[in-house]
Scaffold this motif. Sequence first.
Motif, PDB file in Angstrom:
ATOM      1  N   VAL A  27      -0.191 -19.071 -32.254  1.00 16.79           N
ATOM      2  CA  VAL A  27       0.510 -20.174 -31.585  1.00 16.79           C
ATOM      3  C   VAL A  27      -0.469 -21.294 -31.242  1.00 16.79           C
ATOM      4  N   VAL A  28      -1.618 -20.906 -30.695  1.00 22.21           N
ATOM      5  CA  VAL A  28      -2.632 -21.908 -30.353  1.00 22.21           C
ATOM      6  C   VAL A  28      -3.103 -22.643 -31.605  1.00 22.21           C
ATOM      7  N   ALA A  29      -3.309 -21.907 -32.694  1.00 23.73           N
ATOM      8  CA  ALA A  29      -3.765 -22.519 -33.943  1.00 23.73           C
ATOM      9  C   ALA A  29      -2.766 -23.545 -34.455  1.00 23.73           C
ATOM     10  N   LEU A  30      -1.476 -23.254 -34.318  1.00 18.45           N
ATOM     11  CA  LEU A  30      -0.440 -24.186 -34.765  1.00 18.45           C
ATOM     12  C   LEU A  30      -0.491 -25.480 -33.953  1.00 18.45           C
ATOM     13  N   VAL A  31      -0.656 -25.343 -32.648  1.00 18.98           N
ATOM     14  CA  VAL A  31      -0.720 -26.522 -31.775  1.00 18.98           C
ATOM     15  C   VAL A  31      -1.970 -27.345 -32.073  1.00 18.98           C
ATOM     16  N   VAL A  32      -3.095 -26.659 -32.246  1.00 16.84           N
ATOM     17  CA  VAL A  32      -4.361 -27.348 -32.519  1.00 16.84           C
ATOM     18  C   VAL A  32      -4.313 -28.061 -33.866  1.00 16.84           C
ATOM     19  N   LEU A  33      -3.752 -27.403 -34.888  1.00 13.04           N
ATOM     20  CA  LEU A  33      -3.682 -28.016 -36.209  1.00 13.04           C
ATOM     21  C   LEU A  33      -2.753 -29.232 -36.203  1.00 13.04           C
ATOM     22  N   ALA A  34      -1.630 -29.121 -35.499  1.00 11.62           N
ATOM     23  CA  ALA A  34      -0.712 -30.256 -35.406  1.00 11.62           C
ATOM     24  C   ALA A  34      -1.381 -31.443 -34.719  1.00 11.62           C
ATOM     25  N   MET A  75     -19.627 -35.235 -36.618  1.00  6.85           N
ATOM     26  CA  MET A  75     -19.337 -34.550 -35.356  1.00  6.85           C
ATOM     27  C   MET A  75     -18.318 -33.440 -35.605  1.00  6.85           C
ATOM     28  N   ALA A  76     -18.610 -32.235 -35.202  1.00 10.70           N
ATOM     29  CA  ALA A  76     -17.724 -31.101 -35.458  1.00 10.70           C
ATOM     30  C   ALA A  76     -16.461 -31.210 -34.616  1.00 10.70           C
ATOM     31  N   ASP A  77     -15.342 -30.793 -35.212  1.00 10.84           N
ATOM     32  CA  ASP A  77     -14.067 -30.741 -34.508  1.00 10.84           C
ATOM     33  C   ASP A  77     -13.924 -29.317 -33.971  1.00 10.84           C
ATOM     34  N   TRP A  78     -14.388 -29.096 -32.740  1.00 11.10           N
ATOM     35  CA  TRP A  78     -14.576 -27.740 -32.246  1.00 11.10           C
ATOM     36  C   TRP A  78     -13.303 -26.935 -32.013  1.00 11.10           C
ATOM     37  N   PRO A  79     -12.209 -27.486 -31.481  1.00  8.80           N
ATOM     38  CA  PRO A  79     -11.024 -26.642 -31.258  1.00  8.80           C
ATOM     39  C   PRO A  79     -10.538 -25.913 -32.507  1.00  8.80           C
ATOM     40  N   PRO A  80     -10.357 -26.597 -33.665  1.00  8.68           N
ATOM     41  CA  PRO A  80      -9.942 -25.843 -34.860  1.00  8.68           C
ATOM     42  C   PRO A  80     -10.963 -24.797 -35.296  1.00  8.68           C
ATOM     43  N   ILE A  81     -12.250 -25.116 -35.155  1.00 12.96           N
ATOM     44  CA  ILE A  81     -13.290 -24.166 -35.558  1.00 12.96           C
ATOM     45  C   ILE A  81     -13.222 -22.907 -34.705  1.00 12.96           C
ATOM     46  N   ILE A  82     -13.102 -23.091 -33.392  1.00  8.46           N
ATOM     47  CA  ILE A  82     -13.063 -21.947 -32.471  1.00  8.46           C
ATOM     48  C   ILE A  82     -11.834 -21.095 -32.713  1.00  8.46           C
TER      49      ILE A  82
END
Length: 327
Positions: free
Chosen positions: A58-65, A1-8
């Motif tokens: 900023v969004v990428a940092l939150v999503v990765l964390a 199952m793809a983890d869509w938030p990091p991909i987007i």
Amino acid sequence: MADWPPIIVRFALYLTLGALFGLAAFSLYGVCSSERTIALPLRPWLVAGATLGLLLSVVALVVLAAAMTDVPVWPPDYTAISALLDEPSIGTAWKVRVVALILAGAAAMSSVGRTLETSMVLLTAGTALATLAWTGHGTMGDGLVGVTHLAADILHLLAAGAWVGALLGLTLLVARPVSRVDGVHLDITHRALHRFATAGSVVVATVVVTGAVNAWLLVGTENIAGLWASLYGQLLIAKLVQMMAMLGLASLNRFRLTPALAASIPTEDSDRVLQALRISLAAETTCVVLILALVGWLGTLEPPTSVAQLADEWMTGLKCAFQARSV
């Protein structure tokens, strides 16, 4: 199952930072300094790119964390974010990117076709784009292999960004309303297409060579036959198909449509050629968007070589460290 938030988020970062760097580069080699204020609405696009890049970072940092600690994206896990910022490679790369984008935005605000300020945007945007290499598979190797992989990743990102930004610049030129297209604008557009044809040869060669290096490191010759068996391999093949389509469209622009535009400038046939260019550039841009979406997805998957095992172990160790600090 793809983890869509990091991909987007990865896809959006690749597209935004690539367009910012590439448009700054295109405005320097594609049009003369006296033509920039006439032909290209440079400032709003550069300012918007730097601003959006900051927000996405900023969004990428939150999503990765959130991905590292297996918790929802909202509310943010500030403990995990702090741990991520302390991490030597990802944290440092993020900080460098943010500073570079702030400087790029400041330079873009004062850039009205001036070479010095535009060059500053180019330098800082290129730095920001290069930091994305530390968020993918390029940092998973050691020694000479690791340095080679990281260098290939950075060059691949910069070459791809140059292509993306050039497509944006050319689209802005050919998409001007017919009522505002005159002989001067047609001359500028033709010269820009011709100059990109020259620079594009270097860009294409860099993309192909660095892509081959990355493929060799992440796939390996022994795994080529089995690419269809994995999601990573299927996405990589889809990326290669899109890349071939882009090369075909680029060849069409260079060898047929650009000479046709030059021949049509003194005549009323220029509208027809411009329309053909619009369609071709739109198709090429679609290929770029699809490729970047695939790249964003591929970066979240495990490649098939031994580098993949190293990547998996590294990500598992990093994830455990973040989870331990969050407890």
